[in-house]
Design a protein around this motif. Structure first.
Motif, PDB file in Angstrom:
ATOM      1  N   MET A   1       1.171  11.707  19.629  1.00 42.69           N
ATOM      2  CA  MET A   1       0.568  12.085  18.246  1.00 42.69           C
ATOM      3  C   MET A   1      -1.471  11.554  18.800  1.00 42.69           C
ATOM      4  O   MET A   1      -1.943  10.918  19.712  1.00 42.69           O
ATOM      5  N   SER A   2      -2.056  12.037  17.957  1.00 43.12           N
ATOM      6  CA  SER A   2      -3.405  11.834  18.277  1.00 43.12           C
ATOM      7  C   SER A   2      -4.044  10.605  17.766  1.00 43.12           C
ATOM      8  O   SER A   2      -3.529  10.210  16.657  1.00 43.12           O
ATOM      9  N   GLN A   3      -5.509  10.228  18.951  1.00 43.66           N
ATOM     10  CA  GLN A   3      -6.112   8.502  17.885  1.00 43.66           C
ATOM     11  C   GLN A   3      -6.455   8.679  16.978  1.00 43.66           C
ATOM     12  O   GLN A   3      -5.483   8.199  16.039  1.00 43.66           O
ATOM     13  N   PRO A   4      -6.728   9.841  16.178  1.00 49.65           N
ATOM     14  CA  PRO A   4      -6.917   9.624  14.443  1.00 49.65           C
ATOM     15  C   PRO A   4      -5.461   9.137  13.387  1.00 49.65           C
ATOM     16  O   PRO A   4      -6.243   9.089  12.788  1.00 49.65           O
ATOM     17  N   LEU A   5      -5.072  10.532  14.186  1.00 51.35           N
ATOM     18  CA  LEU A   5      -3.505  10.509  13.366  1.00 51.35           C
ATOM     19  C   LEU A   5      -2.812   8.976  13.298  1.00 51.35           C
ATOM     20  O   LEU A   5      -2.660   9.119  11.800  1.00 51.35           O
ATOM     21  N   LYS A   6      -2.855   8.510  14.618  1.00 53.17           N
ATOM     22  CA  LYS A   6      -2.643   6.632  14.272  1.00 53.17           C
ATOM     23  C   LYS A   6      -2.809   6.122  13.627  1.00 53.17           C
ATOM     24  O   LYS A   6      -2.804   5.136  13.257  1.00 53.17           O
ATOM     25  N   ILE A   7      -4.983   5.685  13.480  1.00 56.69           N
ATOM     26  CA  ILE A   7      -5.335   5.367  12.185  1.00 56.69           C
ATOM     27  C   ILE A   7      -5.026   5.879  11.724  1.00 56.69           C
ATOM     28  O   ILE A   7      -4.851   4.579  10.577  1.00 56.69           O
ATOM     29  N   ALA A   8      -5.145   6.544  11.054  1.00 58.45           N
ATOM     30  CA  ALA A   8      -4.421   7.492   9.556  1.00 58.45           C
ATOM     31  C   ALA A   8      -2.922   6.883   9.192  1.00 58.45           C
ATOM     32  O   ALA A   8      -3.209   5.744   7.762  1.00 58.45           O
ATOM     33  N   VAL A   9      -2.353   6.793  10.229  1.00 64.03           N
ATOM     34  CA  VAL A   9      -0.777   6.098   9.469  1.00 64.03           C
ATOM     35  C   VAL A   9      -0.573   4.609   9.717  1.00 64.03           C
ATOM     36  O   VAL A   9       0.072   4.345   8.636  1.00 64.03           O
ATOM     37  N   ILE A  10      -2.048   4.090  10.697  1.00 63.84           N
ATOM     38  CA  ILE A  10      -1.343   2.801  10.613  1.00 63.84           C
ATOM     39  C   ILE A  10      -2.399   2.297   9.385  1.00 63.84           C
ATOM     40  O   ILE A  10      -2.137   1.411   8.434  1.00 63.84           O
ATOM     41  N   LEU A  11      -3.624   2.958   8.853  1.00 62.84           N
ATOM     42  CA  LEU A  11      -4.400   2.967   7.179  1.00 62.84           C
ATOM     43  C   LEU A  11      -3.339   2.749   6.195  1.00 62.84           C
ATOM     44  O   LEU A  11      -3.763   2.239   5.624  1.00 62.84           O
ATOM     45  N   ALA A  12      -2.573   4.253   6.058  1.00 61.10           N
ATOM     46  CA  ALA A  12      -1.627   4.514   5.295  1.00 61.10           C
ATOM     47  C   ALA A  12      -0.921   2.755   4.674  1.00 61.10           C
ATOM     48  O   ALA A  12      -0.825   2.666   3.651  1.00 61.10           O
ATOM     49  N   PHE A  13      -0.289   2.343   6.397  1.00 63.99           N
ATOM     50  CA  PHE A  13       0.900   1.815   6.233  1.00 63.99           C
ATOM     51  C   PHE A  13       0.002  -0.019   5.793  1.00 63.99           C
ATOM     52  O   PHE A  13       1.036  -0.513   4.924  1.00 63.99           O
ATOM     53  N   ALA A  14      -1.094   0.253   6.095  1.00 63.39           N
ATOM     54  CA  ALA A  14      -2.191  -1.012   5.287  1.00 63.39           C
ATOM     55  C   ALA A  14      -1.977  -1.260   4.104  1.00 63.39           C
ATOM     56  O   ALA A  14      -2.026  -1.926   2.816  1.00 63.39           O
ATOM     57  N   LEU A  16      -0.832   0.504   1.680  1.00 64.85           N
ATOM     58  CA  LEU A  16       0.656   0.931   0.591  1.00 64.85           C
ATOM     59  C   LEU A  16       0.991  -0.369  -0.087  1.00 64.85           C
ATOM     60  O   LEU A  16       1.220  -0.884  -1.268  1.00 64.85           O
ATOM     61  N   PRO A  17       0.826  -1.632   0.447  1.00 63.24           N
ATOM     62  CA  PRO A  17       1.859  -2.887  -0.104  1.00 63.24           C
ATOM     63  C   PRO A  17       0.016  -2.878  -1.584  1.00 63.24           C
ATOM     64  O   PRO A  17       0.539  -3.236  -2.273  1.00 63.24           O
ATOM     65  N   LEU A  18      -1.461  -2.572  -0.634  1.00 64.20           N
ATOM     66  CA  LEU A  18      -2.379  -3.033  -2.154  1.00 64.20           C
ATOM     67  C   LEU A  18      -2.051  -2.342  -3.083  1.00 64.20           C
ATOM     68  O   LEU A  18      -2.011  -2.842  -4.169  1.00 64.20           O
ATOM     69  N   LEU A  19      -1.494  -0.749  -2.803  1.00 71.56           N
ATOM     70  CA  LEU A  19      -1.399   0.111  -3.387  1.00 71.56           C
ATOM     71  C   LEU A  19      -0.478  -0.322  -4.605  1.00 71.56           C
ATOM     72  O   LEU A  19       0.021  -0.078  -5.787  1.00 71.56           O
ATOM     73  N   GLU A  20       1.325  -0.832  -4.180  1.00 70.18           N
ATOM     74  CA  GLU A  20       1.916  -1.242  -4.220  1.00 70.18           C
ATOM     75  C   GLU A  20       1.685  -2.069  -5.542  1.00 70.18           C
ATOM     76  O   GLU A  20       2.296  -2.551  -7.176  1.00 70.18           O
ATOM     77  N   ILE A  21       1.127  -3.682  -5.462  1.00 66.24           N
ATOM     78  CA  ILE A  21       0.982  -3.991  -6.453  1.00 66.24           C
ATOM     79  C   ILE A  21      -0.034  -4.249  -7.323  1.00 66.24           C
ATOM     80  O   ILE A  21       0.036  -4.111  -8.448  1.00 66.24           O
ATOM     81  N   GLY A  22      -0.915  -3.132  -7.239  1.00 64.03           N
ATOM     82  CA  GLY A  22      -2.312  -2.449  -7.744  1.00 64.03           C
ATOM     83  C   GLY A  22      -1.418  -1.869  -9.043  1.00 64.03           C
ATOM     84  O   GLY A  22      -1.851  -1.896 -10.291  1.00 64.03           O
ATOM     85  N   LEU A  23      -0.173  -0.554  -8.928  1.00 63.64           N
ATOM     86  CA  LEU A  23       0.205   0.113  -9.689  1.00 63.64           C
ATOM     87  C   LEU A  23       1.260  -1.135 -10.543  1.00 63.64           C
ATOM     88  O   LEU A  23       1.413  -1.064 -11.292  1.00 63.64           O
ATOM     89  N   LEU A  24       1.465  -2.468  -9.749  1.00 62.62           N
ATOM     90  CA  LEU A  24       2.647  -2.853 -10.299  1.00 62.62           C
ATOM     91  C   LEU A  24       1.726  -3.566 -11.922  1.00 62.62           C
ATOM     92  O   LEU A  24       2.228  -4.228 -12.809  1.00 62.62           O
ATOM     93  N   ILE A  25       0.481  -4.527 -10.585  1.00 62.92           N
ATOM     94  CA  ILE A  25      -0.071  -4.867 -12.543  1.00 62.92           C
ATOM     95  C   ILE A  25      -0.879  -4.006 -13.543  1.00 62.92           C
ATOM     96  O   ILE A  25      -0.728  -3.889 -14.234  1.00 62.92           O
ATOM     97  N   ARG A  26      -0.862  -3.003 -12.680  1.00 60.51           N
ATOM     98  CA  ARG A  26      -1.021  -1.868 -14.065  1.00 60.51           C
ATOM     99  C   ARG A  26      -0.230  -1.561 -15.099  1.00 60.51           C
ATOM    100  O   ARG A  26      -0.550  -1.365 -16.003  1.00 60.51           O
ATOM    101  N   LEU A  27       1.309  -1.109 -14.387  1.00 56.64           N
ATOM    102  CA  LEU A  27       1.451  -0.567 -15.116  1.00 56.64           C
ATOM    103  C   LEU A  27       2.856  -2.519 -15.746  1.00 56.64           C
ATOM    104  O   LEU A  27       3.145  -2.048 -17.341  1.00 56.64           O
ATOM    105  N   GLY A  28       2.423  -3.544 -15.954  1.00 54.93           N
ATOM    106  CA  GLY A  28       2.938  -4.495 -16.583  1.00 54.93           C
ATOM    107  C   GLY A  28       1.815  -4.361 -17.379  1.00 54.93           C
ATOM    108  O   GLY A  28       2.153  -5.321 -18.723  1.00 54.93           O
ATOM    109  N   GLN A  29       0.351  -4.412 -17.373  1.00 55.89           N
ATOM    110  CA  GLN A  29      -1.075  -4.139 -18.336  1.00 55.89           C
ATOM    111  C   GLN A  29      -0.109  -3.049 -19.637  1.00 55.89           C
ATOM    112  O   GLN A  29      -0.248  -3.223 -20.612  1.00 55.89           O
ATOM    113  N   VAL A  30       0.383  -2.003 -18.966  1.00 52.15           N
ATOM    114  CA  VAL A  30       0.915  -1.117 -20.271  1.00 52.15           C
ATOM    115  C   VAL A  30       2.314  -1.436 -20.660  1.00 52.15           C
ATOM    116  O   VAL A  30       2.352  -0.919 -22.089  1.00 52.15           O
TER     117      VAL A  30
END
Length: 176
Positions: A1-14, A16-30
């Motif tokens: 796995m190339s270095q930029p791809l590894k960094i992209a995967v790590i950033l995506a996993f980091a 994901l929880p922020l995106l989940e929390i944001g979507l839960l807050i928005r869905l709770g508002q709706v």
């Protein structure tokens, strides 16, 4: 796995929880906090039910088929994907719930098994070939008539040690 791809995967996993929390807050508002709570608790209950139903029985069946018919890998991966779907449903979040629900569809699981299993088999085949070549290269250097490595040394049996100082074991014989 190339270095930029590894960094992209790590950033995506980091991210994901922020995106989940944001979507839960928005869905709770709706839809409202109470409906959101019902959805989160309902998907967690569904995930627990899936894991209990599938659980160890699928793995035991797959391993027994593997020992007898050599066709145990697809049921094993199917059971793994069902347990993964249950775990994703237990975790609170819109994305994980959606992925868990998608993995509960048998046709999608079959598609994942067919495409993922093929990639997995080719990866293991490649690793086995590399290991086999490394093994051949390591054994080609040893001479054919060699009996192997000989390690010389001395030993003493523990059972021959004296329990008391007054009792002595016969002295060691020196090599001549």
């Amino acid at each position: 796995m190339s270095q930029p791809l590894k960094i992209a995967v790590i950033l995506a996993f980091a991210a994901l929880p922020l995106l989940e929390i944001g979507l839960l807050i928005r869905l709770g508002q709706v839809i409202g906090i109470w409906w959101l709570a019902v959805i989160v608790i309902g998907t967690a209950a569904l995930g627990t039910y899936v894991i209990r139903q599938v659980g160890i029985s699928v793995f035991e069946r797959a391993l027994s088929r593997l020992n007898t018919e050599r066709e145990g890998f697809p049921p094993l991966f199917d059971g793994f994907l069902q347990v993964l779907a249950g775990l994703l449903l237990i975790f609170p979040g819109v994305i994980s719930d959606l992925l868990g629900l998608l993995l509960l569809v048998p046709q999608l699981r079959r598609l994942v098994i067919q495409t993922g299993l093929l990639k997995l088999v080719t990866l293991f085949h490649y690793q086995a070939e590399v290991s086999r070549e490394t093994f051949r290269a390591g054994t080609a250097e040893t001479p054919a008539g060699d009996d192997g490595i000989v390690i010389e040394g001395e030993y003493e049996r523990v059972s021959e040690r004296p329990l008391h100082q007054s009792k002595a074991v016969q002295p060691r014989r020196s090599r001549s």
